[in-house]
Design an enzyme around this catalytic site. Sequence first.
Site, short mmCIF file in Angstrom:
data_model
loop_
_atom_site.label_atom_id
_atom_site.label_comp_id
_atom_site.label_asym_id
_atom_site.label_seq_id
_atom_site.Cartn_x
_atom_site.Cartn_y
_atom_site.Cartn_z
NE ARG A 133 0.80 -6.75 10.70
CZ ARG A 133 0.50 -5.91 9.73
NH1 ARG A 133 0.14 -4.66 10.03
NH2 ARG A 133 0.52 -6.27 8.46
NE ARG A 187 1.49 2.22 3.98
CZ ARG A 187 1.41 0.92 4.26
NH1 ARG A 187 2.49 0.17 4.10
NH2 ARG A 187 0.29 0.38 4.65
CE LYS A 204 -3.12 -2.70 2.88
NZ LYS A 204 -3.57 -2.93 4.28
#
Length: 471
Positions: free
Chosen positions: A313, A359, A259
Site C-alpha cells: 500500500r 509524526r 515509527k
Amino acid sequence: MTAGGPASPGGAAAPREGAGPRAIDTVFIANRGEIALRVVRTCREMGIRSVVGYSSADADSAAVRAADDTVRIGPAAGRRSYNYPPAIIEAALRAGAQAVHPGYGFLSEDPDFAEICAANGLVFVGPDPGVMAQLGDKALARALMAAAGVPVLPGSDGPVQGERSVAEEAGRIGLPLIIKAAAGGGGRGMTVVRHHDDLVPAYRQARAAAREFFGDDRVYLERFWERPRHVEVQVLADAHGGAVALGERDCSVQRRHQKLIEESPGPGLPPGVAGRLAEYALRGVRSVGYTGAGTFEFLVSGEDVAFIEVNCRIQVEHPVTEMVTGMDLVREQLRVAAGDPLSVRGDQVAPRGVAVECRVNAEDPDRGFIPCAGRLTEFTPPGGPFVRVDTHAYAGWSIPPDYDSLLAKVIVWAPDREQALDRMDRALAEFAIGGPGVHTTIPLLRSVLRDPLFRAAGHSTAFLDERRSYA
C-alpha cells in the site's frame, strides 16, 4: 485523467493518463484523516472526481469538506464503517465510482476486499489480490523472498505449530529471537524472547495478540537483531513491466515498533548498502509480479541486511520520498490502476537532498504514549521554505477516540541532513496545538532531533528504549 508524462523509451509520446483499459473519472476514497485528504488533492489535480466515504465521527472532517462528494458509510466504530466492505461497496457504486482507493490501514491490505471490489466492477487501487495475499502472510513472504535470492533472517520455515515445535525451532535459530504474527504488520503482535524460560509464555502471548489484532493466531520465529537500523525501499511497478525503486527511507526511531521519524536517504549507511537494498526490492517486485506502490522493509546491521516484510500500500511516510524525488506517488498509483505505465523509468529517478518526516500524534509520551482525545482550541501548523504539513486537523475540531492518534505529518527538505534536522526543529517549535487534555509527541520529537547520537546517525531501533525510560 489528464494528459501528461515524459516520452516513453524509444522517443514515442507516452500514453495519455487514463488511456489504459480502465478509464477512471471517479475515485471512492475508503479511508479517513490526512490520507483521505491527500488522495482528494491528487484527484483534483488530475481532473478526477473524488468521493469520500465517512463515518458519523468524521462528518466534519477536512477530507469531507474538501471532497467533490461524500457518502456516509456507517457509525464511528471502524468494524461498521471503514472496515465494513458491504457499506463501502454500496457507497462506491452509488457514487458512480470506477475505482476505490483504500489509503493505508483499514482494508488497504485485505485481499478479500480487493476481490470484492473486482467482483463488483470496481478497480482496487493496489496490487493484485493474489499477490497481496501472498505477501500479507509474513511467513510466506519470507519464503518467497528467500527463493528470489533476497536475504532473510534465520527463522522458522512457516508458522510454528505447538509449544514443542517452538522449542525445537528456537534451539535451531538461537536466542534472542522474535515471535511475529503471520498475518501481522504495522509493528503489532511482536514478542521478543531473550531467555529460554520465557519462550513458551511468549509464544502464548504472541498467539493471543495475533488473534486479537488480526483474527489469525499463526505465528513464526525470526532471529532478533538487538540494535539494527530499520530501512525501507519505496517501489512502484506497472502492468507493462515497468518497475522503479525510489530510494530508501530510514525509519529507525520507533516506539513499540511504531515509527515516529523517517528520513531519506538513510543516513550513515555503509557504502553500497543502499544500492543493494534497491536491487533486492526490485528482485522481490519482479519475483511475485507486484504492481502499484509498495514498500520493502529491511533490517540493516553494518553491511548485513535482511528482509522483514512488504507493505502492499501507500505508506504513512510516502511524502519523504516525494520530497526527494519530486514525484506524486498517489498519482502513480492511479495511473497504474487505470492500466497506464509509470510516468518514469528507473534511470530517470534522481533523488536530491534530504527529507525528514515527523509524526505528530495526539499522545502523552510521559504516560506511556497514551492517546489523547479532545477538542482542539488551537491548531496552527508551521510554514516556511521547504516545509510541508499533511494534516486533517484544524482549530475547533474534536479528536475522535475511535481511531489512531495521528494529527499531522511534518515533512521538510534541505540540501543536507544537518539543515534538514534544523529546519524540522524550527518547524516543530512553530507548531501550535492546544486543547483541554490534549498532549502531543512534539516535545519528544524535538528532543530526538537534538540528541547527539541521532545527529551522528548512530541510532538504531533500540534508540528510544535506551535513551528514554518511558518509551
